[in-house]
Design a protein around this motif. Structure first.
Motif, mmCIF file in Angstrom:
data_model
loop_
_atom_site.group_PDB
_atom_site.id
_atom_site.type_symbol
_atom_site.label_atom_id
_atom_site.label_comp_id
_atom_site.label_asym_id
_atom_site.label_seq_id
_atom_site.Cartn_x
_atom_site.Cartn_y
_atom_site.Cartn_z
ATOM 1 N N HIS A 86 0.858 -1.194 0.000
ATOM 2 C CA HIS A 86 0.000 0.000 0.000
ATOM 3 C C HIS A 86 0.893 1.243 0.000
ATOM 4 O O HIS A 86 1.169 1.838 1.052
ATOM 5 C CB HIS A 86 -0.923 -0.004 1.217
ATOM 6 C CG HIS A 86 -1.682 -1.292 1.395
ATOM 7 N ND1 HIS A 86 -2.694 -1.674 0.548
ATOM 8 C CD2 HIS A 86 -1.547 -2.288 2.313
ATOM 9 C CE1 HIS A 86 -3.166 -2.845 0.934
ATOM 10 N NE2 HIS A 86 -2.495 -3.245 2.000
ATOM 11 N N PRO A 87 1.397 1.641 -1.173
ATOM 12 C CA PRO A 87 2.363 2.747 -1.238
ATOM 13 C C PRO A 87 1.810 4.066 -0.713
ATOM 14 O O PRO A 87 2.558 4.854 -0.126
ATOM 15 C CB PRO A 87 2.698 2.831 -2.729
ATOM 16 C CG PRO A 87 2.292 1.510 -3.296
ATOM 17 C CD PRO A 87 1.139 1.048 -2.484
ATOM 18 N N ALA A 88 0.512 4.342 -0.934
ATOM 19 C CA ALA A 88 -0.036 5.633 -0.523
ATOM 20 C C ALA A 88 0.077 5.835 0.978
ATOM 21 O O ALA A 88 0.260 6.961 1.456
ATOM 22 C CB ALA A 88 -1.488 5.748 -0.971
ATOM 23 N N THR A 107 2.339 1.219 3.953
ATOM 24 C CA THR A 107 2.083 0.050 4.778
ATOM 25 C C THR A 107 2.164 -1.198 3.903
ATOM 26 O O THR A 107 2.112 -1.118 2.678
ATOM 27 C CB THR A 107 0.706 0.140 5.453
ATOM 28 O OG1 THR A 107 -0.309 0.305 4.444
ATOM 29 C CG2 THR A 107 0.654 1.320 6.413
ATOM 30 N N GLY A 108 2.270 -2.323 4.576
ATOM 31 C CA GLY A 108 2.427 -3.567 3.843
ATOM 32 C C GLY A 108 3.828 -3.735 3.299
ATOM 33 O O GLY A 108 4.025 -4.341 2.249
ATOM 34 N N MET A 109 4.827 -3.233 4.041
ATOM 35 C CA MET A 109 6.212 -3.324 3.571
ATOM 36 C C MET A 109 6.807 -4.680 3.916
ATOM 37 O O MET A 109 6.633 -5.206 5.018
ATOM 38 C CB MET A 109 7.064 -2.219 4.205
ATOM 39 C CG MET A 109 6.770 -0.833 3.689
ATOM 40 S SD MET A 109 7.978 0.393 4.291
ATOM 41 C CE MET A 109 7.594 0.396 6.027
ATOM 42 N N ASP A 133 6.488 -3.384 8.323
ATOM 43 C CA ASP A 133 5.675 -2.364 8.966
ATOM 44 C C ASP A 133 6.055 -2.232 10.439
ATOM 45 O O ASP A 133 6.386 -3.228 11.102
ATOM 46 C CB ASP A 133 4.190 -2.712 8.863
ATOM 47 C CG ASP A 133 3.661 -2.538 7.457
ATOM 48 O OD1 ASP A 133 4.368 -1.913 6.646
ATOM 49 O OD2 ASP A 133 2.557 -3.025 7.161
ATOM 50 N N PRO A 134 5.988 -1.016 10.997
ATOM 51 C CA PRO A 134 6.279 -0.835 12.422
ATOM 52 C C PRO A 134 5.181 -1.454 13.275
ATOM 53 O O PRO A 134 4.092 -1.775 12.775
ATOM 54 C CB PRO A 134 6.337 0.687 12.573
ATOM 55 C CG PRO A 134 5.472 1.203 11.478
ATOM 56 C CD PRO A 134 5.644 0.251 10.332
ATOM 57 N N VAL A 151 9.526 2.679 10.940
ATOM 58 C CA VAL A 151 10.056 1.538 10.198
ATOM 59 C C VAL A 151 10.521 0.501 11.209
ATOM 60 O O VAL A 151 10.885 0.825 12.343
ATOM 61 C CB VAL A 151 11.216 1.978 9.276
ATOM 62 C CG1 VAL A 151 12.404 2.445 10.087
ATOM 63 C CG2 VAL A 151 11.614 0.867 8.325
ATOM 64 N N ALA A 152 10.479 -0.752 10.786
ATOM 65 C CA ALA A 152 10.924 -1.839 11.648
ATOM 66 C C ALA A 152 11.834 -2.761 10.858
ATOM 67 O O ALA A 152 11.652 -2.959 9.649
ATOM 68 C CB ALA A 152 9.726 -2.617 12.208
#
Length: 840
Positions: A414-416, A419-421, A457-458, A466-467
């Motif tokens: 979800h670039p906007a 999230t979902g990294m 995601d954190p 960031v995590a």
């Protein structure tokens, strides 16, 4: 049939022909003569209000002519107006949009006879033009519609008649040439607050008719930089017609500091800046030369070329496509010595398509290569190109640098919202220090450096950050693994759970230590120590215990929750195992509890509580450390050979203050320490007790060599900065000393009672000594009843002198007789220290 008689031609009356020609010429020239006579007899200044009102009626802005109006007499009448001002938009930053010293308007006389106004030329001298946008992005050059005059309704309530259509004979305005000389243009962006000033040397605009294309030329300066513009555009009539939607063509070239930009295309609403379809082509010999255009430093790329197509689709961001950017051979020593770029290329077919990046070069003699494919930029841009892109933002980056490899692979679902990294990051480098010039800081010479982790995601996605999951760091000196996260904010939060199987602290400190003779700092360019900037000078402490404020304010800058453990830690040639600690920092309140480690001989436990959120920070320390090898501890302070043996420590202390001296001055609690089973350097003994021994006339502890140490133990109680020695003992092969009294940590004064004695022939001869004065200048004196006079001192001197003159037994026999003559002097002080250790 009789012949028809011919008519005789009448001779031409030339005088009548001249008469008719004169009448026709008079009819043609009469309006001209009338106009010339009117111009000669009418004062043009009387018409200033009408001119000003006509301009306001036409564009909705007030025109003010502060100076005089003058008309020259010729077939091309010229109107000269001084001190002309045009009002700014209602929400503008200043009252006037245009100010000029003089305006010269030259009319074409003959078109007036046909009902047209043709301006042959307008010359604006020394204009100052303000172009600005408001907070909504509307420009002040967008004039309002002319004011309409609505006829009033009749008294009977009948509807008003529609306004009459303009007469066919209404005057039409045509401009052929416009010249601007020695002007000043100010551009102000109301959304960003940025202001740019431009000095205009010349601007020219020419067109044969109102419907003919315009040719524009300009030469101006931005600061010390020259800018030249040449353009061919659509007609002036089309430009000024807000209702027209036919494309207004544009062909323009810019020359900026040797860089060239070409813009080709059309605009449907040129004054509003909407409906454009443009192609951009550029060539930049040296990108660094355009640094004056950018708020950030531009890399010194050479032979840069680019092309792109920009299309207005009604979105907030235009549709950018067919982008190609290339850079040629470039020496990048200015960024990092030994950095050379052979070539680089960026291709972006469209905002909704992936971007491909390639680069090749060399760094410090090794190959440099980068290949990357990243997702569509439109995924991060709102309404980019008038469309909304969906899907994951992919990342695939591989690189080679300094003989090592780098890799970044994964996606952002979800670039906007970022999230979902799930992005895997890895690096393998033969020597981390090789990247020091590129990083701009001195990196340690860690060989066989390997790192990997996953960016995810954190813990709290709404808070951002960031995590890192699955961190694995490996170097020959040790390893590290675990998870960590960073939450941004006014006070960032760092959380981590890290563990290590092995850390060789001795080897690691040898790598991290600055080179001999260096200042520990390195320049950003090539690792040369920065000798131009002297190290900061810290104010000298006025006390022995430093009164310099501790940097406790730093504890209020960040929050942390870190758990760490090390299975095997090597320090000072000694191994410590099963180290574990938990550090929590919240609002400046630091708690380290617990911290424990298996040390040679026992288990060390420590708790520390420091609250920097208070004006006077309170601090509490609890320490239990049985049987610690003292040599690694002394090695950490730079004295590895001062003493050997086992150190036992216990403390339960409380204090408050912003410096070590303030904490010591408010110290409360108990502490104890004991050293046994080792030896001590004679120089250390002489530095600690030499003056006392010399005062007692006891010799034999100084010089080279070492002295066996059976025990050295002390316990004390602190109350409000005053430390009372509850018990104290130093027992060595030759010297036995008891210690009592106390210290005032606030005033840094001593009030100690020592009773040193020399063992000889199984006899201990104690000599009480007082130690007082300040920490900086302690004073020693013989103390106790009957021991202060010359006679007593002479008697003691004689006894000890005789013993040391050769009548004393050997050192080995002295050591064997100690326990038999006095029992165990260390028993009581060691028991006191161990009793303190056993307290909860």
């Amino acid at each position: 049939m009789p012949p028809i008689p011919r008519r005789r031609r009448r001779p031409v009356d030339r005088r009548r022909l001249y008469w008719f020609g004169g009448i026709a010429l008079a009819v043609v020239l009469l309006p001209v003569l009338v106009l010339l006579v009117a111009m000669a007899t009418i004062d043009p200044n009387a018409y200033k209000p009408r001119i000003e009102a006509a301009v306001q009626q036409a564009i909705g802005r007030r025109l003010t002519i502060g100076g005089k109006l003058a008309i020259s007499f010729a077939l091309s009448p010229t109107l000269v107006a001084d001190d002309v001002r045009l009002a700014n938009a209602p929400n503008g930053s200043r009252p006037d949009m245009v100010r000029l010293d003089q305006a010269v308007v030259q009319l074409s006389l003959l078109p007036l006879l046909a009902g047209r106004i043709e301006i042959a030329q307008i010359v604006l001298l020394h204009p100052e033009i303000l172009l600005e946008t408001d907070a909504a992005g509307r420009g002040n050059w967008q004039f309002g519609a002319p004011a309409s005059r609505q006829p009033a309704a009749s008294s009977a309530g009948a509807p008003a008649r529609p306004p009459a259509a303009p007469a066919e004979s209404a005057l039409r305005l045509t401009l052929h040439t416009l010249h601007v000389r020695d002007g000043h243009i100010i551009w102000h962006d109301g959304q960003t607050g940025r202001t740019v000033a431009v000095d205009v040397r010349r601007v020219s605009l020419t067109a044969e008719t109102a419907e003919a294309p315009m040719a524009i030329g300009a030469d101006f300066r931005l600061g010390p930089h020259d800018v030249v513009l040449a353009a061919q555009t659509g007609s002036l009539a089309r430009l000024l017609d807000p209702r027209a939607r036919a494309p207004w063509p544009l062909f323009a070239t810019f020359d900026l500091s040797g860089a060239k930009l070409t813009v080709v295309g059309s605009i449907t609403e040129p004054l509003a800046g909407r409906g454009y379809s443009l192609r951009l082509d550029g060539a930049v010999p040296d990108l660094g030369a355009l640094g004056w255009l950018s708020p950030v430093a531009l890399p010194p790329l050479h032979a840069l070329t680019f092309t792109a197509r920009v299309l207005d689709r009604g979105g907030v961001i235009p549709d950018v496509s067919n982008v190609t950017l290339q850079a040629g051979l470039t020496n990048l020593d200015a960024i990092s010595p030994g950095f050379t770029l052979d070539g680089a290329r960026i291709d972006m077919p469209g905002l909704a398509e992936p971007v491909v990046i390639t680069a090749e070069g060399a760094y410090t003699g090794t190959k440099l290569r980068l290949n990357a494919t990243i997702g569509a930029p439109a995924l991060f841009l709102p309404n980019a190109g008038g469309t909304t892109a969906t899907g994951a933002f992919g990342i695939d980056i591989t690189g080679e640098i300094a003989g090592g490899t780098l890799a970044v692979r994964g996606a952002i679902q979800h670039p906007a919202t970022l999230t979902g990294m799930d992005i895997a990051v890895g690096a393998r480098l033969p020597d981390l220090a090789a990247l020091s010039p590129l990083a701009g800081v001195a990196l340690p010479a860690l060989h066989s450096f390997a790192f990997s982790a996953r960016v995810v995601d954190p813990p709290d996605p709404k808070a951002g950050g960031v995590a890192l999951k699955g961190i694995v760091l490996s170097v020959p000196q040790g390893d590290l693994a675990g998870d960590a996260a960073l939450r941004p904010g006014p006070r960032p939060l760092v959380t981590a759970a890290l563990h290590s199987n092995r850390i060789d602290l001795d080897a690691l400190m040898a790598v991290l230590a600055p080179p001999p003779g260096g200042n520990g700092g390195e320049s950003q360019a090539g690792g040369t120590p920065d000798v131009t900037r002297p190290p900061p000078v810290r104010p000298a402490s006025r006390t022995v215990i430093p009164d310099t404020p501790l940097p406790l304010a730093a504890l209020r800058l960040i929050d942390a929750d870190v758990q760490a453990g090390v299975i095997d830690l090597k320090a000072g040639a000694t191994s410590y195992r099963n180290l574990a600690g938990h550090l929590v920092l919240r609002d400046g309140h630091l708690v380290l509890a617990p911290f424990a480690a298996d040390v040679p001989g026992g288990r060390l436990d420590l708790k520390l509580d420091l609250d920097a959120g208070h004006k006077v920070p309170p601090v509490a320390l609890q320490l239990h450390a049985p049987q610690i090898d003292i040599k690694p501890l002394l090695a950490a302070f730079g004295h590895p050979n001062a003493a050997t043996g086992r150190l036992e420590m216990a403390a339960d202390l409380h204090a408050a203050g912003g410096s070590l001296h303030a904490m010591a001055a408010s110290l409360n609690g108990r502490l104890g320490a004991a050293l046994s089973g080792g030896d001590v350097d004679n120089a250390v003994l002489d530095a600690a007790l030499g003056s006392v021994m010399r005062l007692a006339n006891i010799a034999g502890i100084g010089g080279n060599g070492r002295t066996a140490l059976r025990c050295a133990a002390v316990t004390g109680t602190a109350r409000g900065g005053e430390m009372t020695i509850d018990s104290g003992m130093l027992d060595s092969a030759r010297l036995l000393t008891t210690i009592g009294g106390g210290l005032d940590l606030r005033a840094e004064t001593l009030a100690l009672r020592l009773a040193p004695s020399l063992r000889a022939g199984g006899i201990d001869v104690p000599v009480p000594v007082r130690v007082d004065g300040g920490f900086r200048n302690p004073r020693t004196a013989l103390g106790g009843p009957g021991l202060g006079g010359p006679a007593a001192r002479k008697e003691i001197t004689g006894v000890l002198g005789g013993l040391l003159a050769g009548k004393a037994p050997s050192l080995k026999s002295l050591e064997s007789n100690v326990a038999a003559q006095r029992g165990d002097p260390c028993a009581a002080p060691l028991a006191a220290v161990r009793a303190l250790e056993a307290r909860p």
